[in-house]
Design a protein around this motif. Structure first.
Motif, short mmCIF file in Angstrom:
data_model
loop_
_atom_site.label_atom_id
_atom_site.label_comp_id
_atom_site.label_asym_id
_atom_site.label_seq_id
_atom_site.Cartn_x
_atom_site.Cartn_y
_atom_site.Cartn_z
N GLY A 1 5.88 -11.10 -42.03
CA GLY A 1 7.04 -11.15 -41.14
C GLY A 1 7.21 -12.50 -40.48
N THR A 2 6.09 -13.06 -39.99
CA THR A 2 6.15 -14.37 -39.33
C THR A 2 6.59 -15.45 -40.30
N LEU A 3 6.04 -15.43 -41.51
CA LEU A 3 6.41 -16.43 -42.52
C LEU A 3 7.89 -16.34 -42.85
N PHE A 4 8.38 -15.12 -43.04
CA PHE A 4 9.80 -14.93 -43.34
C PHE A 4 10.68 -15.42 -42.19
N GLY A 5 10.33 -15.03 -40.95
CA GLY A 5 11.14 -15.41 -39.79
C GLY A 5 11.13 -16.89 -39.52
N VAL A 6 9.96 -17.52 -39.64
CA VAL A 6 9.83 -18.95 -39.34
C VAL A 6 10.58 -19.79 -40.37
N VAL A 7 10.40 -19.49 -41.63
CA VAL A 7 11.05 -20.28 -42.69
C VAL A 7 12.57 -20.13 -42.62
N SER A 8 13.05 -18.89 -42.53
CA SER A 8 14.51 -18.69 -42.48
C SER A 8 15.09 -19.23 -41.17
N GLY A 9 14.38 -19.06 -40.05
CA GLY A 9 14.87 -19.57 -38.77
C GLY A 9 14.95 -21.08 -38.76
N ALA A 10 13.93 -21.75 -39.29
CA ALA A 10 13.92 -23.22 -39.34
C ALA A 10 15.05 -23.73 -40.25
N PHE A 11 15.26 -23.05 -41.38
CA PHE A 11 16.32 -23.48 -42.30
C PHE A 11 17.70 -23.35 -41.65
N ILE A 12 17.96 -22.19 -41.02
CA ILE A 12 19.26 -21.98 -40.38
C ILE A 12 19.45 -22.96 -39.22
N ALA A 13 18.39 -23.17 -38.43
CA ALA A 13 18.50 -24.07 -37.27
C ALA A 13 18.84 -25.49 -37.69
N MET A 14 18.27 -25.95 -38.81
CA MET A 14 18.53 -27.32 -39.27
C MET A 14 19.93 -27.47 -39.86
N ASN A 15 20.56 -26.36 -40.24
CA ASN A 15 21.89 -26.43 -40.86
C ASN A 15 22.93 -25.63 -40.08
#
Length: 411
Positions: free
Chosen positions: A328-342
């Motif tokens: 869950g953490t891996l999914f949330g962190v990766v998707s959150g970082a990607f959305i935040a950068m774009n």
């Protein structure tokens, strides 16, 4: 250690496991991921607003103002200005005279705050970059020229070149109001300052402002900008107490700091609320493991009868529950970082598709959704989620280790 990993994975992927347990396990993983995702995105938006506040709004408004307590202004203000320029944290300082009055065009009136600036110092600041070279040249040449915020221009239906007059309140010696002083001005340029600033600000020459306000010394006070605007409250107090003339002290956190305070409040509320969301999702791990332990009692009893120690059983179930938190953490962190950068680009696409605007430039100082990812916040979010996930596995794992093989196998 290999045995611990093997057992944890076998217990987790056992096809005989109850469908309800699988559902609770999946919901805990999804909840942790969603909490991490939303927390990273919202913190990035708050960081973006703080960056734009510093780069846009705080590049226009002064970080601090020192205004004389006496109506005649600051005596020998040139010497005081030179001393302020030598302060290591001050990057820009200029004299000013301020007045508030009613701007009139035909039968329309609007309250404005007029700031008188000396072109010799003002040309080193931000003001010349907000207008055209022609408008700035006119400001230098015309004594009665004025720059007005775009909101004021729109409210009074003004255009560049129009003649306006401002009514300035006057006081007699006994502090009673007398007939207002009327000053006729020519509009030289429209300033798009962003948000509410454009709705009430105007700039004229300091010499004209001093004459209309009876500031005999020429300057009423000083406007400063610091290297770090967020240090303005402390720096303003330190500098103000060392000034020789008696002055009123003000900084941007007092006059325009409501937005910054709102950002900090929202940041704190978001962090607390979403950390609790992650914690609730982690509690589902407790439910999942407790039910898994009840289902696996016979397997646990067999392992213990074969010589498995309590520590091994505890580690197996801790690792099984940690899988959920880790995924869950891996999914949330990766998707959150990607959305935040774009996020800015994604928001633009959504605005184009829906035909709506998330932020209005007439209300806010920006008209787009800002975002700035801070990796230390990403690491902190991931760390909190993993720690809570591990803590959630302790009770079920210890319960599994306490199973009595004789009792279970005897039945």
């Amino acid at each position: 250690m290999h045995l611990i990993w093997l057992l944890a994975w076998r217990f987790r992927s056992d096809k005989r496991q109850s469908g309800f347990i699988s559902f609770i396990s999946a919901s805990s993983t999804f909840g942790i991921g969603l909490g991490c995702f939303v927390l990273i995105v919202l913190l990035s938006v708050m960081n973006g607003f703080e960056r734009e506040l510093k780069d846009k709004l705080l590049s226009i408004i002064p970080h601090a103002e020192f205004k004389s307590v006496y109506p005649q202004g600051i005596e020998n203000w040139q010497d005081e200005l030179s001393l302020l320029q030598q302060h290591p944290e001050v990057i820009f300082v200029e004299p000013f005279v301020k007045a508030t009055g009613m701007l009139q065009k035909a039968n329309k009136m609007k309250a404005v705050e007029i700031t008188g600036l000396d072109p010799r110092w003002a040309e080193q600041g931000i003001l010349p970059s907000l207008v055209s070279k022609t408008a700035w040249a006119d400001f230098l040449a015309i004594e009665s020229g004025i720059f007005l915020g775009s909101g004021v221009m729109q409210k009074l239906e003004l255009e560049v070149g129009d003649k306006v007059q401002i009514l300035l309140p006057q006081m007699s010696n006994d502090l009673s109001l007398t007939a207002p002083k009327i000053v006729r001005l020519t509009v030289l340029a429209s300033l798009n300052l962003g948000g509410e600033l454009s709705n009430h600000l105007g700039f004229i020459k300091m010499s004209l402002a001093a004459k209309t306000q009876n500031v005999s010394q020429g300057a009423q006070g000083f406007r400063l900008r610091y290297r770090d605007p967020f240090q303005a409250p402390q720096l303003t107090r330190d500098i103000g107490f060392k000034l020789k003339p008696e002055v009123y002290m003000s900084n941007w956190t007092i006059s325009d700091g409501n937005l910054y305070q709102d950002i900090q409040l929202v940041r704190a509320v978001v962090y607390i609320a979403l950390t609790l969301v992650i914690a609730v999702a982690c509690f589902n791990i407790v439910s999942t493991l407790v039910m898994a332990v009840n289902e696996k009692q016979s397997e646990i009893a067999m392992l213990k009868s074969m010589g498995a120690k309590n520590g091994l059983i505890i580690l197996v179930f801790m690792l099984q529950g940690t899988f959920n938190g880790l995924i869950g953490t891996l999914f949330g962190v990766v998707s959150g970082a990607f959305i935040a950068m774009n996020l800015a680009s994604i928001a633009n696409v959504i605005e184009s598709l829906l035909g709506v605007k998330f932020l209005s430039g007439d209300i806010y100082f920006i008209d787009f959704l800002p975002s700035e990812l801070h990796w230390n916040e990403v690491y902190m979010t991931a760390g909190i989620a993993l720690v809570l996930s591990i803590l959630a596995t302790l009770y079920p794992a210890i319960k599994a280790a306490r199973i009595n093989p004789a009792q279970v196998l005897g039945h």
